[in-house]
Scaffold this active site. Structure first.
Site, PDB file in Angstrom:
ATOM      1  N   GLU A 165      48.637  31.642  43.815  1.00 18.19           N
ATOM      2  CA  GLU A 165      48.967  32.188  42.503  1.00 18.19           C
ATOM      3  C   GLU A 165      49.485  33.615  42.604  1.00 18.19           C
ATOM      4  O   GLU A 165      50.444  33.990  41.924  1.00 18.19           O
ATOM      5  CB  GLU A 165      47.749  32.187  41.576  1.00 18.19           C
ATOM      6  CG  GLU A 165      47.132  30.841  41.344  1.00 18.19           C
ATOM      7  CD  GLU A 165      45.948  30.569  42.276  1.00 18.19           C
ATOM      8  OE1 GLU A 165      46.100  30.699  43.511  1.00 18.19           O
ATOM      9  OE2 GLU A 165      44.876  30.202  41.769  1.00 18.19           O
TER      10      GLU A 165
ATOM     11  N   CYS B  47      40.715  31.434  40.842  1.00 21.29           N
ATOM     12  CA  CYS B  47      39.523  32.238  41.086  1.00 21.29           C
ATOM     13  C   CYS B  47      39.563  33.477  40.176  1.00 21.29           C
ATOM     14  O   CYS B  47      40.557  33.712  39.484  1.00 21.29           O
ATOM     15  CB  CYS B  47      39.481  32.651  42.554  1.00 21.29           C
ATOM     16  SG  CYS B  47      40.720  33.905  42.992  1.00 21.29           S
TER      17      CYS B  47
ATOM     18  N   CYS C 114      42.713  35.741  40.807  1.00 22.30           N
ATOM     19  CA  CYS C 114      43.953  35.156  40.315  1.00 22.30           C
ATOM     20  C   CYS C 114      43.965  35.086  38.793  1.00 22.30           C
ATOM     21  O   CYS C 114      44.998  35.338  38.163  1.00 22.30           O
ATOM     22  CB  CYS C 114      44.172  33.783  40.935  1.00 22.30           C
ATOM     23  SG  CYS C 114      44.452  33.881  42.731  1.00 22.30           S
TER      24      CYS C 114
END
Length: 147
Positions: free
Chosen positions: A48, A76, A79
């Site tokens: 990402e 996560c 990101c």
């Protein structure tokens, strides 16, 4: 999402955790990336993050409005924070991540009303294949005695 899965397969071939991401702007792919933490020796080199950087360069702006992020694994916290900062309005992801997921599993950063931006979330797109590539990768890693 199929293009993101192809990126995940490329990551697997490079012995990276197989996560892929694609960013689309007005029906055109402007970024596609996969995890490169091992290759770049960079803990922030998630699919990402790399795709967001590519998309910002492509548009000449850090504001990724009118974009859709497709990613094979629930983002996560790092990101998700970058997604909020980039103002990406729509995030489509495949497999959930019960250990570090920051969209719906552990945290709900992309919909948190305390933040200045919220995203439309489309979870579970091609969740089976997105999860399977990760499961097979980690099973293989364990068999080989890798971390």
């Amino acid at each position: 999402m199929l293009r993101a899965l192809a990126e995940a397969a490329a990551a697997r071939e490079e012995d990276e955790v197989p996560v892929g991401a694609v960013i689309v702007h007005k029906a055109k792919i402007i970024a596609s990336a996969h995890n490169q933490r091992e290759q770049l020796h960079d803990p922030t080199a998630h699919a990402e993050m790399i795709a967001i950087t590519q998309a910002a360069e492509s548009l000449g702006s850090w504001r990724l409005e009118d974009c859709v992020l497709y990613v094979t694994l629930e983002p996560c916290p790092m990101c998700a924070g970058a997604i909020v900062q980039a103002r990406i309005p729509i995030v489509v992801y495949g497999a959930t991540d019960p250990k570090t997921g920051a969209v719906q599993s552990l945290f709900q950063l992309l919909s948190d009303p305390r933040l200045n931006h919220r995203c439309q979330i489309v979870p579970g797109v091609l969740a089976g294949p997105c999860g399977l590539i990760l499961t097979e990768f980690f099973q293989s890693q364990r068999r080989l005695g890798k971390k």
